[in-house]
Design an enzyme around this catalytic site. Structure first.
Site, PDB file in Angstrom:
ATOM      1  CG  ASP A 203      24.762  10.770   0.017  1.00 12.24           C
ATOM      2  OD1 ASP A 203      23.753  10.094   0.336  1.00 12.24           O
ATOM      3  OD2 ASP A 203      25.093  11.833   0.587  1.00 12.24           O
ATOM      4  CD  GLU A 205      18.837  11.473   1.911  1.00 19.95           C
ATOM      5  OE1 GLU A 205      19.584  11.218   2.879  1.00 19.95           O
ATOM      6  OE2 GLU A 205      18.683  12.625   1.452  1.00 19.95           O
ATOM      7  CG  ASP A 281      20.203  16.335   4.875  1.00 17.41           C
ATOM      8  OD1 ASP A 281      21.376  16.626   4.533  1.00 17.41           O
ATOM      9  OD2 ASP A 281      19.944  15.562   5.815  1.00 17.41           O
TER      10      ASP A 281
HETATM   11  O1  AHR Z   1      22.994   9.731   2.782  1.00 17.56           O
HETATM   12  C1  AHR Z   1      23.791  10.484   3.630  1.00 17.56           C
HETATM   13  C2  AHR Z   1      23.158  11.794   3.980  1.00 17.56           C
HETATM   14  O2  AHR Z   1      22.049  11.574   4.817  1.00 17.56           O
HETATM   15  C3  AHR Z   1      22.585  12.582   2.862  1.00 17.56           C
HETATM   16  O3  AHR Z   1      23.536  13.289   2.080  1.00 17.56           O
HETATM   17  C4  AHR Z   1      21.720  13.545   3.601  1.00 17.56           C
HETATM   18  O4  AHR Z   1      20.671  14.043   2.819  1.00 17.56           O
HETATM   19  C5  AHR Z   1      21.236  12.738   4.789  1.00 17.56           C
HETATM   20  O5  AHR Z   1      21.460  13.443   5.968  1.00 17.56           O
END
Ligand code: AHR
Ligand code: AHR
Length: 482
Positions: A203, A205, A281
């Site tokens: 991940d 972001e 997030d």
């Molecule tokens: O990258 C995937 C997700 O996208 C992250 O974990 C989040 O912060 C955003 O909604």
């Protein structure tokens, strides 16, 4: 040596080390995690049985006997104070609790053994998340870091995002490249690997990445071992995904190379918070189970990671019973009697799809007897637990939805099967069984105003009230009326 001794020897020391199951440094004898019990709000810290050893699960069992316990803190063993506690609300979501704080895990939600000794992992249900936004020593900007986590390869979903690793310090999506975390699950919204998942991805972001391509990278395999080791690491314009069976064998490299073909990820803009079970997030739709994991300073070599994998295999993670209390045997037909003083002649029954308690006796009408009778079958979502099929409506089962217990026809979806799977444990008031939701081990069958819910002890819903909780969640199970 422990995993963090191995990383230190490789010149890439742990700057965070989290585990509820064991010490990750051979000399570590401090607190692994803190639990808080429902009866009086008291807390206790659980340490290894000996330096470098397995967690003292018996101390937890005794502290939590006859009540519920939550894992309130997962301590950082690295000495840098990078402890994990309930995550605050974020840009994507607020948690279910007061102030928008996320749920924390049931202390006994993920029992395992390590070299034959009992320990507990961190069972993350949707809504559960841990975080530290003020860390020490975690990589920021484009700095190099490594990480691994040992996870349950059979506990996942497609929600965003069961992560462990580096996230935003604001719990807001601040843009591409502001995260670098291990992801595990079968989300297909961003990247995918081969097969139908689950996959280990990174991940970073605004995207879960399985390799160089933004979408599919077939070299990232579906991985289904009960215990998995997941590795993600990054350094300037270079990163890797590695993985394997945490109970045997070695790690494979699923990707090693340049940053993904998308703007914003080279250079990276890491912020250095630590997240567990959620997106950067505070997206809180995912589920999974975490046993141990670390973050390093510097980009670990494959040789170092391979030694860490050997150490994990030698820890001998294995499954153990998911149930306790009087046996509720597959193939039996049962009725379940309430034990709260109000209601000791009432049994769990259904009226159509609604589940309630009704006064039933040997002289009741046969239709009512059938409404209060259930076939016990192997858990539809996990055969270590059970499901309850309605005796008068074959193919329909007790399941929860929005934490309300219902009788619904099995639609064969993963969601239904999991919502219809329950792990009985010894009754919290000492009578019969408390029947926990497999996917939400903080929650058990509870009668409340004669309707059935899956309730936690002091959670945010009215039916979660602590008043008469232990009695309301304890049911005496007997041979069925019909
Ligand atoms: O990258 C995937 C997700 O996208 C992250 O974990 C989040 O912060 C955003 O909604
Ligand atoms: O009951 C809790 C959850 O609510 C179930 O898992 C899901 O079916 C619904 O969203």
């Amino acid at each position: 040596a422990g995993p963090c001794d191995i990383y230190a020897s490789g010149g890439t020391p742990c700057v965070a080390a989290h585990s509820t199951t064991r010490a990750l440094f051979s000399a570590f004898s401090g607190s692994l995690y803190q639990v808080k019990r429902g009866s009086d709000g008291a807390t206790t810290n659980i340490a290894p049985l000996s330096a470098g050893g397995v967690a003292n699960a018996a101390a937890q069992d005794s502290f939590c006997s006859g009540t519920t316990c939550l894992i309130t803190t997962i301590f950082d063993q690295s000495g840098r104070g990078n402890h994990l506690t309930a995550a605050p609300p974020g840009g994507a979501a607020s948690g279910p609790n007061a102030g928008g704080v996320d749920d924390t895990a049931a202390a006994d939600g993920a029992p395992v053994t390590l070299n034959g000794q009992k320990a507990y992992g961190v069972f993350v249900s949707p809504g559960t998340g841990y975080r530290n936004d003020a860390t020490n020593g975690i990589a920021v900007g484009d700095a190099a870091e490594g990480m691994y986590a040992v996870l349950d390869g059979t506990h996942f979903n497609g929600g965003c995002c069961f992560d462990y690793g580096n996230g935003e310090t604001s719990a807001r999506d601040t843009g591409n490249g502001h995260m670098e975390a291990i992801y595990f699950g079968n989300s297909g919204v961003w990247g995918t690997g081969s097969g139908s998942g689950p996959w280990i991805m990174a991940d970073l972001e605004n995207g879960l990445f399985s390799g160089l391509n933004v979408k599919n990278n077939p070299a990232d395999p579906t991985i289904t071992n009960r215990f998995i080791t997941a590795v993600v690491k990054g350094q300037p314009n270079n990163w890797s995904i590695r993985g394997g069976n945490a109970a045997s064998g070695s790690l494979s490299t699923f990707y090693s190379g340049a940053r993904p073909n998308a703007s914003g990820y080279n250079p990276m803009h890491k912020e250095g918070a630590i997240i567990l079970g959620i997106g950067g997030d505070n997206s809180i739709s995912a589920q999974g189970t975490f046993y141990e994991g670390v973050m390093t300073s510097g980009f670990p070599s494959e040789a170092t990671e391979n030694s860490v994998q050997a150490n994990i295999v030698a820890a001998r993670y294995a499954t153990t019973s998911m149930t306790s209390g009087p046996a509720i045997s597959v193939g039996s037909h049962v009725s379940l009697r309430a034990t709260t003083a109000c209601c000791t002649t009432r049994f769990i029954a259904h009226t159509g799809s609604a589940v309630n308690t009704q006064v039933v006796s040997s002289s009741s009408a046969s239709a009512l007897k059938l409404q209060a009778s259930w076939n016990v079958v192997a858990g539809l979502g996990n055969s270590a637990c059970v499901s309850f099929e309605s005796r008068d409506t074959p193919g329909s089962f007790l399941r929860h939805a929005n934490f309300v217990l219902l009788v619904n026809a099995n639609d064969n979806s993963k969601q239904f099967k999991e919502d219809a799977t329950f792990c009985p444990k010894v009754g919290l008031n000492g009578q019969g069984n408390s029947i926990r939701a497999w996917g939400y081990p903080t929650r058990s069958f509870r009668h409340f105003n004669n309707s059935l819910f899956v309730a936690s002890n002091g959670g945010p819903n009215t039916f979660d009230t602590t008043s008469t909780y232990n009695d309301d969640v304890s049911f005496v199970v007997s041979t069925a009326f019909a």
